[in-house]
Design an enzyme around this catalytic site. Sequence first.
Site, short mmCIF file in Angstrom:
data_model
loop_
_atom_site.label_atom_id
_atom_site.label_comp_id
_atom_site.label_asym_id
_atom_site.label_seq_id
_atom_site.Cartn_x
_atom_site.Cartn_y
_atom_site.Cartn_z
N ASP A 121 -5.30 6.05 -4.02
CA ASP A 121 -4.10 6.32 -4.81
C ASP A 121 -4.43 6.70 -6.24
OD1 ASP A 121 -2.29 6.08 -2.90
OD2 ASP A 121 -1.11 4.49 -3.84
N ALA A 174 0.82 -1.20 0.00
CA ALA A 174 0.00 0.00 0.00
C ALA A 174 0.86 1.26 0.00
CB ALA A 174 -0.93 0.00 1.20
N ASP A 213 12.27 34.30 -33.74
CA ASP A 213 12.41 34.95 -35.03
C ASP A 213 11.36 36.04 -35.11
OD1 ASP A 213 14.42 33.47 -36.22
OD2 ASP A 213 13.04 31.85 -36.73
N ILE A 242 4.27 1.69 -0.70
CA ILE A 242 5.33 1.93 -1.69
C ILE A 242 4.73 2.70 -2.86
CG2 ILE A 242 6.76 0.79 -3.43
CD1 ILE A 242 7.47 -1.28 -1.36
#
Length: 847
Positions: free
Chosen positions: A689, A280, A326, A282
């Site tokens: 997550d 969970a 330019d 990592i």
Amino acid sequence: MIWHTSGEQQVLKQLQTTPQGLSAAEVERRRAESGTNELKAGKKKTVFGIFLSQFTDFMIWVLIAAAIVSAFASKELVDSLIIGVVVLLNAVLGTLQESKAEAALEALQKMAAPVCRVRRNGEVLKLPAAELVPGDIVLIEAGDAIPADLRLLESNSIKIEESALTGESVPVDKLVGTLETADCALGDRINMAYMGTGVSYGRGEGVVVETGMNTEMGKIATQLATTKKEITPLQKQLNNISNTLSIGVLCIAAVIFGINLLMGNELLNAFMTAVSLAVAAIPEGMVAVVTIVLAMGMSRMAKRGAIIRRLPAVETLGSTQIICSDKTGTLTQNKMTVVRTETADATLLAQVMLHCNDAVTNDSGQLLGDPTETALLDYLLKENTITLPDIRNRKRAGEIPFDSGRKLSTVAITHNDGLRILTKGAPDVLLARCTLNDNERIAAEKLNEAMAAEALRVLAFGYKDVPETDFATVEKQAESQLTYIGLVGMIDPARPEARDAIAVCHSAGIIPVMITGDHKTTAVAIANDLNILGDGRRAITGVDLDALPDDWDVENIGVYARVAPEHKSRIVAAFQKRGKIVAMTGDGVNDAPALKASDIGVGMGITGTDVSKGASDMVLTDDNFATIVSAVREGRRIFDNIHKTVRFLLSSNAGEVLVILAATLLGWMSADTHFLLPIHLLWINLVTDTFPALALGVEPEEDGIMERKPRDSRLPFFDGATWLRVVMVGAVGAALTLSAYLLGGKGPVGTTMAFMTLSLCQLFAAVGLQSERNSIFKMKLRDHKMLILAFIGSAALQVGVALLKPLRNMFHLTALPWKHWLGVLGLCVVMLLFIEFQKLLARRRED
Ligand code: ATP
């Protein structure tokens, strides 16, 4: 057939074609036979392949193994099944994200597909290079990329840069003719032009002899196909952060495992807790989310006219400090109109304007070509000096094409048994080549200066008659000893949107710099109109620049006039030496080195040559300066959003680690106290997550995004203060979760409350982290649709588990009375208030 040792007629015969090209039906037939003219890229990852790659993470396998062992040991299948389902769902979400990113990248590659000019049935067409078939007649000129392998049929001083194939970077002179030796090296086959090389000078025609994988480039394409995907500096930094944190999390998980064992908890249970926590917490998904945010940013930029060719450009754009542009076409409209002619001989002037001119008309009488040249013809037509047939019936006996280094262009026509040489070009260059006495020269220079001060682009005209009939014999001296004819001035109005964009640059701490081949006085007049100068910034010419030492005061020069393309590289180098991030535009072949050297090479989609586009990081579909600035804005937004996303993910992970660590130390992790179960951690990982993190990735830009200075790209992604804030949010989340368990009375009710609090707190945190500094009370709800959707969706998933009986049982939860729900809500609000407090402090510190 060996193409380079065969004569032109023989080659055409062999390919059953003529200089007029193939018919449409024949093209179809050949395409069926030879396929499309494309190099087959490396094998594409299939969706299933992407799905499988989700399981390459070692910890996932440890988790699955642990789940299987636990199923056998405890004879309780449900937990293990849930673990399986959650792991599977995670993989599905990962696959969806990754394939979306891949699709976005692929679509962009298609947009950047090269085009070429082909003659078919006698008509010249512009086509995607992929549509070429053997036998097609291709027209090439300076700046073009060679679209297939060609046997040359015509060469007007063609030079080709073949380094992609031969490694030799000096352009090779190409000629028409038959070679003797069959097995000479590619670089010596001077009557051939090979796919993937670029024309650096001249123009000509060739017949397609090989396409796609049969070309010389195709033969080495297997090497190309395996080139690794480019990874951006930010992705690299995040990979490092992610790796370090992974090791940290694993160590903590090991410690937690040890302590739980020492406290007499069951081995399998302790192991499952540790592994679930590792899976969970990592941040394995972090880099993937960042890639998606970058890829989505790329598509947004593309919609606004900036096509990104290399992913790292997306984030570099955000920290751009200098934009060198330019003038013609980018800052101005490139809509030239002749407004003034100064000559003693209008007939001669008209003759040069007509003949020394590459612009052409199509069937409907429209003028096509370089705007400077179409403006000259347009003027002659409007003045009734010439008619359309005059343009179509021009014949030339020789030419020296315009190039921006020489600033002249010359054409020879036959005249009274000899040749008449007609030259036009930049006045300062051309006047030096005319036979004028001092008084005449001074008068002409004064006139030029006066016209330039009116912001006019000025061209000078000259001619001479020679007795020779073969242009090749006089070519070397053609542009000298000319008789002066006069001057023509044209306007090219500034783009109104460029003026606004320059104002934005000033407020955003970005320095705009104008670089032009035009006269200094003209350039300054336009620069003043656009507000590029000011603050003591000066204009200098290329000649002035040559005289300066390498450490000149580059930040105080706003305009470089009469520059040659080589000067651009010097300007880029000077800024980079001072640690600046420089964007540089370019359209010509000779601009390629400066485009490559700059941090963001900006190519021109309309007027740019293939070679310059190939050297760019970003191509503008509308050639517009304002588009560069809006890409920078988008780049800043993307960087901000990545920052928010990563902050959110790491705060959440910190919360999970800290709460389990604390609970372990408190002795709450035994099988009978049931503080939080492994499946709870995995579920939270799934719910929080993905959606909120992605939603933060597409947040709208923050207020005043173009009123702050560019980010210093040398700073680390997270500074100390940010790390501290991440850990603090994690700690508060952990403390709130522990409190929830206590409030619920340390039993099943406590577990349910803790589970809800840990997860929902993270969702509230996502809402708080939506801005780095602005309070949520300033948040306009309708601008944050994705975040709100993610919040509601994730919250529904989370609360649903506690409300629906079957799910509740599976997750070992209990029904909560409404008072306890209120308690959970209260704890979540504390989290939000804490983040608001952090932002308040941040605002105080900045003010
Ligand atoms: P920028 O570099 O901003 O695009 P530019 O278009 O003026 O500016 P060049 O195209 O290199 O730069 O032109 C440089 C000079 O050469 C012009 O100022 C003009 O005097 C002259 N020139 C431009 N086009 C032609 C042409 N087709 N034939 C002859 N001279 C030209």
